[in-house]
Design a protein around this motif. Sequence first.
Motif, short mmCIF file in Angstrom:
data_model
loop_
_atom_site.label_atom_id
_atom_site.label_comp_id
_atom_site.label_asym_id
_atom_site.label_seq_id
_atom_site.Cartn_x
_atom_site.Cartn_y
_atom_site.Cartn_z
N GLY A 168 43.38 50.18 46.73
CA GLY A 168 42.61 49.27 45.90
C GLY A 168 41.94 50.04 44.77
N PHE A 169 41.10 49.33 44.03
CA PHE A 169 40.41 49.95 42.91
C PHE A 169 39.08 49.22 42.72
CE2 PHE A 169 43.36 46.71 41.53
CZ PHE A 169 42.57 45.88 40.75
N ALA A 170 38.19 49.83 42.00
CA ALA A 170 36.88 49.23 41.75
C ALA A 170 37.04 48.04 40.80
CB ALA A 170 35.93 50.26 41.16
N ARG A 195 45.24 45.09 57.82
CA ARG A 195 44.15 45.78 57.17
C ARG A 195 42.91 45.73 58.06
NH1 ARG A 195 46.46 42.52 53.19
NH2 ARG A 195 47.32 43.59 51.38
N GLN A 196 42.04 46.69 57.87
CA GLN A 196 40.88 46.79 58.74
C GLN A 196 40.04 45.52 58.75
OE1 GLN A 196 38.49 50.48 58.94
NE2 GLN A 196 36.75 49.25 58.35
N TYR A 197 39.76 44.95 57.57
CA TYR A 197 38.88 43.79 57.54
C TYR A 197 39.55 42.56 58.14
CZ TYR A 197 41.40 42.38 53.27
OH TYR A 197 42.37 42.01 52.36
N GLU A 198 40.89 42.45 58.07
CA GLU A 198 41.57 41.33 58.69
C GLU A 198 41.53 41.45 60.21
OE1 GLU A 198 45.31 40.08 56.43
OE2 GLU A 198 44.85 42.01 55.50
N GLY A 240 34.97 44.99 51.70
CA GLY A 240 35.77 44.72 52.89
C GLY A 240 35.10 43.70 53.79
N VAL A 241 33.80 43.80 53.96
CA VAL A 241 33.04 42.84 54.77
C VAL A 241 33.05 41.47 54.12
CG1 VAL A 241 30.77 42.26 55.70
CG2 VAL A 241 31.60 44.61 55.83
N ILE A 285 43.20 33.31 52.73
CA ILE A 285 42.63 33.58 51.42
C ILE A 285 43.07 34.94 50.89
CG2 ILE A 285 40.65 32.05 51.66
CD1 ILE A 285 40.08 35.72 52.19
N ILE A 286 44.04 35.58 51.58
CA ILE A 286 44.52 36.90 51.18
C ILE A 286 45.74 36.79 50.28
CG2 ILE A 286 45.24 39.17 51.99
CD1 ILE A 286 42.42 38.30 52.85
N GLY A 287 46.66 35.89 50.59
CA GLY A 287 47.90 35.76 49.84
C GLY A 287 49.00 36.65 50.41
N GLU A 288 50.24 36.33 50.06
CA GLU A 288 51.39 37.03 50.63
C GLU A 288 51.57 38.43 50.06
OE1 GLU A 288 56.24 36.49 51.17
OE2 GLU A 288 55.11 35.10 49.91
N SER A 289 51.28 38.64 48.79
CA SER A 289 51.55 39.93 48.16
C SER A 289 50.73 41.03 48.82
CB SER A 289 51.23 39.87 46.66
OG SER A 289 49.86 39.60 46.46
N TYR A 290 51.37 42.19 48.98
CA TYR A 290 50.73 43.33 49.62
C TYR A 290 50.55 44.46 48.62
CZ TYR A 290 50.06 47.49 52.47
OH TYR A 290 49.57 48.67 52.98
#
Length: 305
Positions: free
Chosen positions: A204-206, A9-12, A282-283, A195-200
Amino acid sequence: MYYPYLRGRQYELLALRELLEKKLISAEVLQPIVEPIKETMIFKKTVNSYYDSEYPLYTVIDPQVGEFVLHAKDHPILDRKDVYNAVLMEETEENLAKLLPVLSEGRKVLPIYRKSDDLIKSGLIPAQVNLNLVNDGTRFKRFFSQKKQRVGILRDVFTKQRRNVDYAQHTDEFFSDDHLYYHDDGYSAFSDYSIIGESYINGGFAPVAVAIHIVYFDAENNLRIKHFVSDTNDDIYDPAGKFKEALEKLVAWARDIEDKNDSEALHEFQELLAKARYPGLGVVKKLSLMHHLEIMSKFLKNNGE
C-alpha cells in the motif's frame, strides 16, 4: 445463504475472528471464503478458531494472488479432516488434477468458476459438491441446471475509485440487491467481495485522503454504500487529522440510523471519535468490513433466509 469472499490480509482475518468471538454473525446464513495470501499466525489462528467452533469457513486451497501460492498437498491446514475447501477453477487442468487426492477424502468442496472455459474442468471435482459459485452468466446456470446442481452468484459489487479523494464525488451510491433477488434469479446463494473489491494490490501507500466505506439498507432493503471522505486532502501528511474529519461525518450520520443498520463496529467508530484516537487505516477497514457482515447476517436471519 451469503458467502463473502475475502483475502487473507490481516485486517480481513481479524474482522472474521472478532465477528466470530463476539457472536455477531450466524452460520445459518453466512459462511465466509478466504483466499490466503501469506502463511501467517493470524491466518492459522483465524482458520482454526472457525473450525474449532464448528462454524464453516472455506479456504481457497489453490490461491492465485500473494505469497501463498502453494500446492494443495502443502497447505498447512489440510491435515484437518473437517476443513472446508474452496477451489478456483481457473487453475490448469494439471494442477486441479493434483488436488484430487486431497479433495477425495470426503471433504466439503466449493468450486468457484469465473470464466466459461472453466466449466471444461468441472469434471475433475469430486461428487461431494454442495454448491457451485459462478460469475453471472446464462451459460453457467444452463450448465449446472442440466446436472441438477446448486449454483451461487459471485459479483464484485464495490465500485472502486482510483484515489480515495475520488469517493467525495460519489458519497452515496447503490451497492447490491442480490440478497433480495438471488432466489428469483435462479441462484441458491450469493457472494461478493464486500467493501474491499475483487482487485488485489500487494502492499500500500500513504493516501492523500482518508475514506471510510459504510454499507446500509435503504427503505426498500437495497444495500447502498456511503463514503465518508476527509476534507484536508492536499498532501499525505496528518492521517490522524484526516481520519477525524471523515469519522465526524460518519458519526453524525449514524446518530439517526435504523436498528437494521446498527452494528458493534459503528459503536467502535463512535468510541474512537469520543476518545480522539486514530487506530490506523487497517483497523478502519476492519471495522467497515465487520459492519457489512454483521448487518447482512442480521438481515438474512431476520428475514428467514
